[in-house]
Design a protein around this motif. Structure first.
Motif, PDB file in Angstrom:
ATOM      1  N   ALA A 163      65.163  -4.770  10.854  1.00  0.00           N
ATOM      2  CA  ALA A 163      63.850  -4.980  10.552  1.00  0.00           C
ATOM      3  C   ALA A 163      63.268  -3.596  10.192  1.00  0.00           C
ATOM      4  O   ALA A 163      62.409  -3.320   9.337  1.00  0.00           O
ATOM      5  CB  ALA A 163      63.088  -5.692  11.393  1.00  0.00           C
ATOM      6  N   ARG A 164      63.554  -2.599  11.049  1.00  0.00           N
ATOM      7  CA  ARG A 164      62.708  -1.321  10.967  1.00  0.00           C
ATOM      8  C   ARG A 164      63.174  -0.880   9.496  1.00  0.00           C
ATOM      9  O   ARG A 164      62.588  -0.227   9.062  1.00  0.00           O
ATOM     10  CB  ARG A 164      63.096  -0.661  12.156  1.00  0.00           C
ATOM     11  CG  ARG A 164      62.510   0.796  12.273  1.00  0.00           C
ATOM     12  CD  ARG A 164      63.258   2.173  13.016  1.00  0.00           C
ATOM     13  NE  ARG A 164      62.403   3.249  12.840  1.00  0.00           N
ATOM     14  CZ  ARG A 164      62.185   3.956  12.034  1.00  0.00           C
ATOM     15  NH1 ARG A 164      62.756   3.864  10.697  1.00  0.00           N
ATOM     16  NH2 ARG A 164      61.289   5.297  12.123  1.00  0.00           N
ATOM     17  N   HIS A 165      64.724  -0.882   9.373  1.00  0.00           N
ATOM     18  CA  HIS A 165      65.244  -0.086   8.218  1.00  0.00           C
ATOM     19  C   HIS A 165      64.358  -0.719   7.014  1.00  0.00           C
ATOM     20  O   HIS A 165      63.795   0.039   5.991  1.00  0.00           O
ATOM     21  CB  HIS A 165      66.661  -0.237   8.077  1.00  0.00           C
ATOM     22  CG  HIS A 165      67.225   0.481   6.692  1.00  0.00           C
ATOM     23  ND1 HIS A 165      67.373   1.902   6.642  1.00  0.00           N
ATOM     24  CD2 HIS A 165      67.544  -0.124   5.612  1.00  0.00           C
ATOM     25  CE1 HIS A 165      67.934   2.119   5.487  1.00  0.00           C
ATOM     26  NE2 HIS A 165      68.049   0.795   4.756  1.00  0.00           N
ATOM     27  N   GLN A 166      64.468  -2.225   6.817  1.00  0.00           N
ATOM     28  CA  GLN A 166      63.916  -2.832   5.765  1.00  0.00           C
ATOM     29  C   GLN A 166      62.528  -2.502   5.369  1.00  0.00           C
ATOM     30  O   GLN A 166      62.044  -2.077   4.372  1.00  0.00           O
ATOM     31  CB  GLN A 166      64.334  -3.994   5.786  1.00  0.00           C
ATOM     32  CG  GLN A 166      65.822  -4.703   5.546  1.00  0.00           C
ATOM     33  CD  GLN A 166      65.971  -5.878   5.992  1.00  0.00           C
ATOM     34  OE1 GLN A 166      64.878  -6.904   6.393  1.00  0.00           O
ATOM     35  NE2 GLN A 166      67.101  -6.390   5.795  1.00  0.00           N
ATOM     36  N   ALA A 167      61.631  -2.192   6.699  1.00  0.00           N
ATOM     37  CA  ALA A 167      60.380  -2.115   6.353  1.00  0.00           C
ATOM     38  C   ALA A 167      59.766  -0.656   5.840  1.00  0.00           C
ATOM     39  O   ALA A 167      59.133  -0.299   5.143  1.00  0.00           O
ATOM     40  CB  ALA A 167      59.635  -2.388   8.157  1.00  0.00           C
ATOM     41  N   ALA A 168      60.884   0.255   6.563  1.00  0.00           N
ATOM     42  CA  ALA A 168      60.570   1.433   5.982  1.00  0.00           C
ATOM     43  C   ALA A 168      61.011   1.643   4.701  1.00  0.00           C
ATOM     44  O   ALA A 168      60.345   2.640   3.803  1.00  0.00           O
ATOM     45  CB  ALA A 168      61.431   2.338   7.046  1.00  0.00           C
ATOM     46  N   PHE A 214      54.519  -2.098  12.370  1.00  0.00           N
ATOM     47  CA  PHE A 214      53.602  -0.913  11.705  1.00  0.00           C
ATOM     48  C   PHE A 214      53.777  -0.651  10.372  1.00  0.00           C
ATOM     49  O   PHE A 214      52.858  -0.125   9.670  1.00  0.00           O
ATOM     50  CB  PHE A 214      53.579   0.148  12.637  1.00  0.00           C
ATOM     51  CG  PHE A 214      52.995  -0.055  14.157  1.00  0.00           C
ATOM     52  CD1 PHE A 214      52.461  -1.127  14.508  1.00  0.00           C
ATOM     53  CD2 PHE A 214      53.743   0.730  15.189  1.00  0.00           C
ATOM     54  CE1 PHE A 214      52.158  -1.380  15.901  1.00  0.00           C
ATOM     55  CE2 PHE A 214      53.185   0.490  16.580  1.00  0.00           C
ATOM     56  CZ  PHE A 214      52.442  -0.416  16.885  1.00  0.00           C
ATOM     57  N   PHE A 215      55.207  -0.338   9.942  1.00  0.00           N
ATOM     58  CA  PHE A 215      55.381  -0.128   8.707  1.00  0.00           C
ATOM     59  C   PHE A 215      54.923  -0.908   7.628  1.00  0.00           C
ATOM     60  O   PHE A 215      54.310  -0.742   6.733  1.00  0.00           O
ATOM     61  CB  PHE A 215      57.099   0.173   8.578  1.00  0.00           C
ATOM     62  CG  PHE A 215      57.424   1.616   8.540  1.00  0.00           C
ATOM     63  CD1 PHE A 215      57.168   2.428   8.039  1.00  0.00           C
ATOM     64  CD2 PHE A 215      58.459   1.931   9.575  1.00  0.00           C
ATOM     65  CE1 PHE A 215      57.639   3.977   8.005  1.00  0.00           C
ATOM     66  CE2 PHE A 215      59.215   3.113   9.675  1.00  0.00           C
ATOM     67  CZ  PHE A 215      58.612   3.879   8.812  1.00  0.00           C
ATOM     68  N   ARG A 216      55.149  -2.393   7.983  1.00  0.00           N
ATOM     69  CA  ARG A 216      54.579  -3.166   7.134  1.00  0.00           C
ATOM     70  C   ARG A 216      53.046  -3.415   6.817  1.00  0.00           C
ATOM     71  O   ARG A 216      52.658  -3.513   5.853  1.00  0.00           O
ATOM     72  CB  ARG A 216      55.338  -4.697   7.681  1.00  0.00           C
ATOM     73  CG  ARG A 216      56.750  -5.114   7.451  1.00  0.00           C
ATOM     74  CD  ARG A 216      56.928  -6.438   7.563  1.00  0.00           C
ATOM     75  NE  ARG A 216      56.881  -6.878   8.992  1.00  0.00           N
ATOM     76  CZ  ARG A 216      57.670  -6.775  10.107  1.00  0.00           C
ATOM     77  NH1 ARG A 216      58.731  -6.140   9.740  1.00  0.00           N
ATOM     78  NH2 ARG A 216      57.372  -7.503  11.213  1.00  0.00           N
ATOM     79  N   GLU A 217      52.424  -3.003   8.251  1.00  0.00           N
ATOM     80  CA  GLU A 217      50.824  -2.801   7.862  1.00  0.00           C
ATOM     81  C   GLU A 217      50.530  -1.777   6.952  1.00  0.00           C
ATOM     82  O   GLU A 217      49.844  -2.127   6.206  1.00  0.00           O
ATOM     83  CB  GLU A 217      50.270  -2.792   9.250  1.00  0.00           C
ATOM     84  CG  GLU A 217      50.279  -3.826  10.220  1.00  0.00           C
ATOM     85  CD  GLU A 217      49.582  -3.776  11.420  1.00  0.00           C
ATOM     86  OE1 GLU A 217      48.708  -2.753  11.761  1.00  0.00           O
ATOM     87  OE2 GLU A 217      49.785  -4.415  12.661  1.00  0.00           O
ATOM     88  N   MET A 218      51.083  -0.740   7.102  1.00  0.00           N
ATOM     89  CA  MET A 218      50.575   0.417   6.404  1.00  0.00           C
ATOM     90  C   MET A 218      51.402   0.269   4.700  1.00  0.00           C
ATOM     91  O   MET A 218      50.347   0.515   3.906  1.00  0.00           O
ATOM     92  CB  MET A 218      51.456   1.744   6.999  1.00  0.00           C
ATOM     93  CG  MET A 218      51.012   3.000   6.031  1.00  0.00           C
ATOM     94  SD  MET A 218      51.240   4.669   7.022  1.00  0.00           S
ATOM     95  CE  MET A 218      52.901   4.437   7.242  1.00  0.00           C
ATOM     96  N   ALA A 219      52.254  -0.401   4.771  1.00  0.00           N
ATOM     97  CA  ALA A 219      52.847  -0.707   3.335  1.00  0.00           C
ATOM     98  C   ALA A 219      51.711  -1.645   2.618  1.00  0.00           C
ATOM     99  O   ALA A 219      51.619  -1.644   1.366  1.00  0.00           O
ATOM    100  CB  ALA A 219      54.330  -1.199   3.301  1.00  0.00           C
ATOM    101  N   ALA A 220      51.526  -2.606   3.202  1.00  0.00           N
ATOM    102  CA  ALA A 220      50.581  -3.590   2.995  1.00  0.00           C
ATOM    103  C   ALA A 220      49.200  -3.154   2.490  1.00  0.00           C
ATOM    104  O   ALA A 220      48.557  -3.376   1.255  1.00  0.00           O
ATOM    105  CB  ALA A 220      50.587  -4.835   3.798  1.00  0.00           C
ATOM    106  N   ALA A 221      48.648  -2.063   3.121  1.00  0.00           N
ATOM    107  CA  ALA A 221      47.259  -1.559   2.890  1.00  0.00           C
ATOM    108  C   ALA A 221      47.574  -0.720   1.734  1.00  0.00           C
ATOM    109  O   ALA A 221      46.771  -0.763   0.571  1.00  0.00           O
ATOM    110  CB  ALA A 221      46.965  -0.750   4.092  1.00  0.00           C
TER     111      ALA A 221
END
Length: 237
Positions: A129-134, A69-76
């Motif tokens: 993965a969570r930390h890196q995406a955040a 979810f973090f990656r999706e929001m960051a990509a947007a």
């Protein structure tokens, strides 16, 4: 030449995609409490123990889904920023903020999952993965604000006027972000971010329904305040 992906690995990746999709469906349909190992396993047609071949436990599953979810929001946000690559930094900051809100409003269950649940110990590790995406998500507005500071410094408070505890924390944060912002500028950045993010959380989690049926004008007013605090181009809003 890229190393060919084995059939076993392709099957594993396909199963992981099914697991992520199942977890998301359960979250959207029934809420976060429904996303259990056994429920996800049933949704993809396997046993609970079989799911442990892919995730060590519930905490690891939660971390992986949160990272997605973090990656999706960051990509947007990155897409909105990059669509204005030649625009002033103020335009790119506002575009990223609006994209963040658009994603959150369109995905309220996912946004609530990201920000309304505690971080389990395995997901606090820097290599998780969570930390890196955040970090990827957080870096977007930090990098833009740092660029704005370098090109057109915004007003900041005198560090000596701040409470000692706050000064210490700001100095530590500035060091943690490799000095991209000095402590006093970090104070302004964090204050802007907390206000904007707090408003978005309240909107998505329906904490403003008692007063507003449309929060977009309130969000835009907050962006105008942010533009003033960061001394962005007056035309940016």
């Amino acid at each position: 030449m890229a190393t060919p992906v084995s059939r076993r690995e392709r099957l594993r990746q396909a199963t992981l995609e099914e697991i992520h999709a199942a977890a998301r469906e359960l979250l959207v349909e029934q809420g976060s409490a429904a996303v259990t190992i056994n429920a996800v396993a049933r949704r993809v047609g396997m046993s609970g123990p079989a799911l442990y071949h892919y995730f060590a436990g519930h905490d690891e599953l939660v971390g992986a889904v949160t990272a997605r979810f973090f990656r999706e929001m960051a990509a947007a946000m990155e897409q909105a920023r990059d669509a204005r690559a030649d625009a002033p930094v103020g335009d790119r900051i506002l575009a990223a903020c609006r994209a963040m809100r658009a994603w959150a409003v369109a995905h309220p269950a996912e946004f609530g999952w990201i920000f309304a649940s505690p971080i389990a110990a395995p997901n606090r590790r820097p290599d998780s993965a969570r930390h890196q995406a955040a970090v990827r998500f957080e870096q977007i507005l930090l990098d833009l604000t740092a660029e704005s500071w370098r090109t057109r410094p915004f007003p900041v408070p005198d560090l000596a006027d701040l409470p000692p505890s706050l000064r210490e924390q700001l100095v530590a944060y500035s060091a943690a972000i490799d000095g991209q912002l000095p402590p006093e500028a970090a104070h302004v950045f964090l204050d802007c971010w907390i206000r904007l993010y707090g408003l978005l959380c309240m909107e998505v989690l329906h904490q403003l329904d008692f007063a507003y049926t449309d929060v977009e004008p309130v969000f835009e007013a907050s962006l105008r305040d942010l533009s003033a605090r960061l001394a962005l181009d007056p035309a940016a809003p």
